[in-house]
Every structure is written in C-alpha cells, then in structure tokens.
Design a protein around this motif. Structure first.
Motif, short mmCIF file in Angstrom:
data_model
loop_
_atom_site.label_atom_id
_atom_site.label_comp_id
_atom_site.label_asym_id
_atom_site.label_seq_id
_atom_site.Cartn_x
_atom_site.Cartn_y
_atom_site.Cartn_z
N ALA A 8 10.13 10.47 98.56
CA ALA A 8 11.49 10.83 98.16
C ALA A 8 12.47 9.72 98.51
O ALA A 8 13.36 9.39 97.73
CB ALA A 8 11.89 12.13 98.84
N VAL A 12 15.09 7.65 96.15
CA VAL A 12 16.52 7.43 96.38
C VAL A 12 16.82 5.95 96.28
O VAL A 12 17.78 5.53 95.63
CB VAL A 12 16.93 7.94 97.77
CG1 VAL A 12 18.38 7.61 98.05
CG2 VAL A 12 16.69 9.43 97.88
N VAL A 15 16.88 4.82 92.73
CA VAL A 15 18.12 5.22 92.06
C VAL A 15 19.26 4.29 92.47
O VAL A 15 20.01 3.77 91.66
CB VAL A 15 18.48 6.69 92.38
CG1 VAL A 15 19.89 7.00 91.89
CG2 VAL A 15 17.47 7.62 91.74
N ALA A 16 19.33 4.02 93.80
CA ALA A 16 20.41 3.18 94.31
C ALA A 16 20.35 1.78 93.70
O ALA A 16 21.35 1.24 93.24
CB ALA A 16 20.33 3.11 95.83
N GLY A 18 18.84 0.91 90.95
CA GLY A 18 19.06 1.02 89.51
C GLY A 18 20.52 1.09 89.15
O GLY A 18 20.93 0.57 88.12
N THR A 19 21.32 1.72 90.00
CA THR A 19 22.72 1.89 89.65
C THR A 19 23.58 0.75 90.17
O THR A 19 24.64 0.50 89.65
CB THR A 19 23.26 3.21 90.22
OG1 THR A 19 23.02 3.21 91.62
CG2 THR A 19 22.59 4.39 89.56
N THR A 50 27.69 -1.28 80.34
CA THR A 50 27.23 -0.12 79.57
C THR A 50 28.09 0.14 78.34
O THR A 50 27.61 0.66 77.35
CB THR A 50 27.23 1.15 80.44
OG1 THR A 50 28.45 1.22 81.15
CG2 THR A 50 26.08 1.13 81.43
N LEU B 123 16.05 17.13 98.14
CA LEU B 123 16.44 16.03 99.04
C LEU B 123 17.29 16.56 100.19
O LEU B 123 17.16 16.11 101.33
CB LEU B 123 17.20 14.95 98.28
CG LEU B 123 16.40 14.02 97.38
CD1 LEU B 123 17.30 12.90 96.85
CD2 LEU B 123 15.22 13.41 98.12
N LEU B 129 19.35 14.92 103.92
CA LEU B 129 20.40 13.97 103.56
C LEU B 129 21.67 14.75 103.25
O LEU B 129 21.60 15.86 102.72
CB LEU B 129 19.99 13.16 102.33
CG LEU B 129 18.87 12.15 102.53
CD1 LEU B 129 18.47 11.56 101.19
CD2 LEU B 129 19.31 11.06 103.48
N GLY B 137 24.90 9.40 94.57
CA GLY B 137 23.85 8.62 93.91
C GLY B 137 23.52 9.18 92.53
O GLY B 137 23.46 8.44 91.54
N THR B 140 26.36 8.47 90.02
CA THR B 140 26.38 7.10 89.49
C THR B 140 25.23 6.90 88.50
O THR B 140 25.41 6.36 87.41
CB THR B 140 26.25 6.09 90.64
OG1 THR B 140 27.12 6.49 91.69
CG2 THR B 140 26.61 4.70 90.19
N GLY B 141 24.04 7.37 88.91
CA GLY B 141 22.87 7.19 88.06
C GLY B 141 23.00 7.94 86.74
O GLY B 141 22.74 7.38 85.67
N ALA B 144 25.35 6.43 84.20
CA ALA B 144 24.73 5.32 83.48
C ALA B 144 23.74 5.85 82.44
O ALA B 144 23.69 5.37 81.31
CB ALA B 144 24.02 4.39 84.47
#
Lengths: 339, 331
Positions: A8, A12, A15-16, A18-19, A50, B123, B129, B137, B140-141, B144
C-alpha cells in the motif's frame, strides 16, 4: 500484514510521484553544446501539462525545435497559478545551460525574479501567450492581443444585433486576472459600451467553470430575461451559459460570443450554441518563439516588444464589417491545426 | 430532589447547550433569514420557479456534502470527493458516447467512486494514515486522471438515463420538482435513518467521538470507517449522476472547488470538524444556504467577490458557534 502495508505504501508513493512529476519532454541533439556556440538550446515552461491548449503549444514548439535542429526541453507548473513550480522550472533550465527560455507565465508578476536571474545569466527570455507586468521584464512577448480579441467579439455581437440596443449579460472569468480584464474591456469597446452602461443587465464571474457559469446565468436570468446578448470569456463558460439560456427558451433571441478557438469551441459554433468564437493561435506563438531562439543562438540578435500572433472570428453567420472565417476553416485550424 | 435538579438544569439550558442538542436549528434559522431577506430585497427571488432552481443548483454539492458529512462524523475528511465525481462523470459520458448502454455506464461510474472510497478507507485503517493526506493525494491524482480522460475535450451527455435526473420533472403544489431533487431527498432520508435509527449509525457517532472507547466497547472501528468511505463513495457516484443531469457536458474543469464547497455545506450545517457531532439535516440546510446566498446576491447585482466574502464570513460564524457550544458543554 507487513507485506500488505508495504504494498500500500508503494501505491501511495506511486500516486505521489505520478502527480508531482512535471518533466514532460526533452530532446537534446548533440553533446556538450554551450550557450553562444551557434546551437539553440531551448527550454519551454508552460502553465500546466494537462490543459490541451498548453499541450498544443508544447507540441508545436517541440516540432519546430526538431525541424530547426535545436535542443528542446519542456517543463510545466502543476496547476494554473503554480508560480513556485515555474520558478523551479526556470532554475532547472538555467542549470541545464539553455540559451533561450520560452515561458507562459502563470501570473504576470509571480515569476519575475526568476526571469531576471535567467536574463542576467545571458539567457533570452520570451513570454508566450501571457504578457508579464511590466512587459519589459522579458525580452519579447509573442501572444494573442486579448484586448483585440475581445474587441472583435464585441464588434461581432454588435453587428449581429443589427442596430438593436444591446441588453447584455456578461460571464467573466477570474476577477482580477489580466487576460480576463483585457477581454472584458475589449468586448465592451467593440460593442460600444462601458462598465457603467445601463445596457449591461448583469454580470457573474465563473472562474472558467462550466457549472458555475450555468449557475450564475440561471441567477441572472431570474433577475431579467429581457436580454439580447451575452459575453462569455471562454468556451467552457459559454457552454454553461448556453445551458441556462436553453432551459429558459431564450437561445433564439440571444447573440452570444466567446473566445479561445479550441476545436470543441468551434464545433459549438457549428452546432449553434453561440454565434461566434474568437480563435487564438498557440502554434504560431510556439513556432515564432523557437525561430527567435534559433536566430539568437546564431547571431546573438534578440527579439523585442509585443508580437501579436493574431486572432480570428469564427462564425457561420458572417456579419458585414467583421472579418471572419467559417467553422470548416476553424476546425482545420483550431489551436494550430493538428486536427 | 434529583428530578428537581434535572428540571432546574433544563430550565437554565443555555443557547449553546440547545444548539448542541439540535445542531440543525442554527443553519435552518440562517436559511429562513436568508430567504426572507432576499424575498424582501428583490422582487424576483421569491418565485416558485426560482426556489426550484436554487434547490437544483445545490443538488450536486448537497449530494457530495451528504457523503462528506458521514466522513466528517468519524473525524475524517475527503478532499478528493469532487475529483472522484468528475472522473465518474467523464467515464459515464464517454461510455455512453461510445454507444454503451446508459445503465451500464451509470453502474461503472458508481463502482468507480465506491472503489476510490474503499481505497481511502483501507489506507486510513490499515496503515493509519491521516485522511487529509490520503485524500490530498487522491485529489491531485484524480484531477489529473480527469484531464487525461477528457484529453481537453468536454464530453457531451447524450444518453437519456444519464440526463434523467435533470430533465424529468413534475409539478408538486405548483413547484417544478426534478427527479434529481426527489432522489436527493430520498438519499437524505435513508442516510438520516441509518444514522439515527440503526446500530451502524450509533457506531459512526461513537467512532467519531472516541475511537478508542468505541473499540473497547466492542465496535469494529476499522470496519465502520471503511463502510463510511464506501457509503460516501455511493453518494459521490450519485452526485456524478446529478451533475450529468444538471450540466450538458462532462467537463474536467468544472467543480474545481466542489471538495471545499461540500466541506463548507457540512460545517455550515453544524457538523463538527472534530467528529462525533452533527446531522445530515443540518448539511441539507447548509448546502441550501450557500445556493440561496449566491442566487439572492446575484439577483441583487452583488459582485462575485463579495459573495465569496459573505460565504466565508458565514462559515467562520458557524465554526465559532460550534466552538462556543462545545466550551459550554465542557464547563
């Protein structure tokens, strides 16, 4: 359990990364070129990577750089208004030893210090699409004259009203942004009104958001439906405004104009959502910027001042006195003609 | 003697205590005051069609806020709800545009928002978390992802079922009611019932108040937290359906501030950001207050920046009232 947590966490992290990553494109030709050696090394910094408008700008610049044998590297902020991201991009490009930086500044003032540092290091800096304040903070600006674009929109709407006194609703973008202010002012000049004219029946600011434009328009139409013209600062907001007009059955009596010239906006004109849109040309901005960079690398000659890359009214109902192109031409040329 | 003391206390119940007992009263009063003021200040606001329009304008944010209420009740937060919803609208519209059955598209959109909820909930519970970070997160993801799916083009919504919540309407006592309004009402009733009348609802409040005590008293805290994010995911999927009924296109650039708007509605509705206290009824009023303010102020010709200023001021008032109420409860 531990294994699962790690998986997991890796997700995360993915994702971090990627962005947050924003390097989008890079092609260096030869090796160990230095500034002044005659070979152009061009860095491009756009507002985001984008938004299709900036993607078009980037692709055009990249293609022009390839065609001219120039090195090319493109970076972007993460969102519109990401000054800090743009400053870091400028610093990175300076570090890489580029001799020209092409930038669409996120805000007209937010990145001036970084630009000054780059220019002090001997780098040619050209603003694309958006001017800086003051304009001479960069060597030159290649952009749409937004005031002129707004003025063309206003002139079209005025001509389409065929002598009728305007009863106008205005859908603005983000209050205080320079592009918004210029288009707004240009439109009013083109239609022959001022901000205090009684012909303006109401205005709403919708931040470029279709749903907010629709909502604002619905509220304005509650105030009055006795209107004949609508100003929309860009095309998504034009679509939102149209939805509100349609719900009230007012589309037949209203002339709406918009600005941008994306392929979808041109299609909207073709479908009759609004009477006209004013097209801008990011491809020209990018190509002219690259050519200026190539010339600078060869001869040391820098371009100066504001270079208007032009704007064209797109409509299928041309009006006398307002030069325009039809939507067939528009669809071939939308944002540079890649479609 | 004991009885007398209790009665005595009740007679001296402070405003703060009253608001703690009935947190929806404050926002209800604010809503009524706003409606009265705008009805007097303009001759256009008080009109059945307009009142119906205002409710329709608050549907998307209201449905987002319904899910957000559940999450905030367990002292979580979801910054990604609007972006998850926007991704769902684009997926649904794209599927329909490609000729897929509208019902199938709808189901896919719903599954998508539920999976996002499941991801966040997992999560939050398995790795402990903070929800703020996880959803920052995912926000933001997903933003996009929405732009990547759209490729810069808004997707026109053509399928009848996807538009159904906005286009189908009937008259109730002269007021035009859309199926979207009806569905929102039913959803609020279901969530209200689940929160107040079922064991699950009691678990949600208990977990929000004191997760450790809840765990010691035998409540499966993790399972409750995950279930909340999943139920909220259903709400966000329905919000996507509502959005397609409202706007003619699925557009990645709309509802940019939908996450914050939903939090605003929840807080205006009297739900505490610290969890464990609040109601969906309050959220309903909170969402309506914002739409009423926008509509009324626009009709009065007030500049958009002043509208934001008014909404912000109201939000701070709501938080201050929450604080004072809590302090009085403690003393």
């Amino acid at each position: 359990m531990r294994q699962r947590s790690l998986t997991a966490l890796a997700l995360v992290a993915a994702v971090a990364v990627g962005t947050a990553g924003c390097t989008v494109e890079r092609h260096w030709g030869g090796n160990s070129t230095t500034a002044g050696s005659g070979k152009a090394k061009i860095g491009l910094v756009t507002k985001t990577d984008t938004n299709p408008y900036f993607v078009e700008l980037r692709n055009s610049a990249s293609a022009a750089a390839r065609a001219n044998g120039a090195d090319f590297s493109a970076l972007a902020g993460q969102f519109d208004g990401d000054n800090d991201g743009q400053v870091r991009a400028i610093e990175n490009l300076t570090q890489q030893g580029v001799n020209t930086i092409l930038i669409t500044p996120s805000s007209s003032t937010g990145v001036l210090k970084a630009i000054k540092d780059a220019r002090d290091a001997g780098i040619l800096v050209i603003a694309l699409d958006t001017a800086t304040e003051p304009a001479d903070a960069v060597d030159a600006t290649f952009a749409t004259d937004n005031f002129a674009a707004g003025q063309q929109q206003g002139a079209y709407v005025k001509a389409a009203l065929a002598g009728a006194d305007p009863k106008l609703l205005m859908v603005d973008g983000t209050a205080g942004s320079s592009v918004d202010t210029e288009r707004h002012g240009g439109f009013l000049k083109g239609i022959g009104l001022t901000d205090s004219s009684p012909q303006i029946k109401g205005h709403t600011a919708a931040n470029g958001d279709q749903s907010l434009a629709q909502q604002g328009m619905e509220n304005l139409l509650q105030r009055t439906t006795d209107i004949n013209s609508v100003y929309s600062m860009n095309e998504p907001m034009g679509r939102g405004a149209y939805a509100a007009l349609k719900a009230r059955g007012l589309t037949g009596q209203v002339v709406m104009g918009s600005i941008d010239g994306g392929c979808e906006g041109v299609q909207n004109v073709k479908d009759g959502l609004y009477g006209a849109t004013v097209m801008q040309f990011p491809k020209k901005m990018a190509e002219q910027g690259v050519l200026a960079a190539v010339q600078y690398a060869k001869t040391g000659k820098k371009p100066t001042g504001f270079v208007n890359t032009g704007s064209t009214v797109i409509t299928d109902k041309p009006m006398p006195g307002v030069p325009s192109q039809n939507t067939t031409w528009g669809l071939q040329n939308c944002w540079g003609g890649t479609k | 003697m004991t009885t007398a003391t209790v009665t005595g206390n009740r007679e001296r119940e402070s405003l703060g205590e009253f608001l703690l007992r009935a947190p929806a009263v404050g926002p209800a009063l604010a809503l009524i005051v706003a409606i009265v003021v705008f009805s007097l200040a303009t001759d256009t606001f008080f009109d059945l069609d307009n009142l119906s329009t205002v409710v329709q304008q608050s549907l998307v944010v209201g449905t987002l806020a319904l899910g957000q209420t559940l999450i905030i009740l367990i002292a979580g937060i979801d910054l990604s709800n609007a972006s998850s919803m926007v991704v769902a609208t684009l997926v649904m519209a794209k599927l329909a545009a490609a000729g897929t059955n509208g019902f199938f598209a709808l189901v896919v959109g719903l599954i998508l928002t539920v999976v996002v909820g499941l991801f966040i909930g997992t999560l939050a519970t398995r790795i402990k978390l903070p929800a703020f970070i996880i959803t920052l997160g995912t926000f933001t993801g997903l933003t996009a992802v929405a732009k990547l799916i759209a490729g810069g083009q808004a997707v026109p919504v053509t399928d009848g079922l996807l538009q159904w919540l906005g286009t189908k309407r009937y008259l109730f006592g002269g007021i035009p009611i859309t199926y979207g309004m009806t569905l929102a009402l039913i959803m609020f009733l279901i969530v209200w019932y689940a929160l107040t009348k079922t064991a699950w609802g009691k678990h949600v409040y208990a977990v929000g108040n004191a997760p450790e005590s809840a765990r010691l008293s035998g409540i499966k805290v993790n399972r409750t937290v995950i279930s909340v994010y999943v139920v909220a995911g259903v709400c966000f999927g329905i919000a996507a359906w509502q959005a397609l009924g409202r706007t003619p296109n699925a557009d990645p650039n709309q509802f940019q501030l939908g996450n914050l708007d939903s939090i605003t509605a929840v807080v205006l509705g009297g739900t505490s950001l610290f969890g464990g206290r609040g109601s969906v009824l309050g959220t309903l009023f909170g969402a309506l207050v914002v739409a009423v303010l926008r509509s009324g102020l626009t009709q009065m010709g007030v500049d958009g920046n002043y509208q934001d200023l008014a909404t912000g001021a109201l939000l701070i008032v709501a938080v201050v009232v929450d604080r004072i109420a809590r302090r009085q409860q403690q003393s």
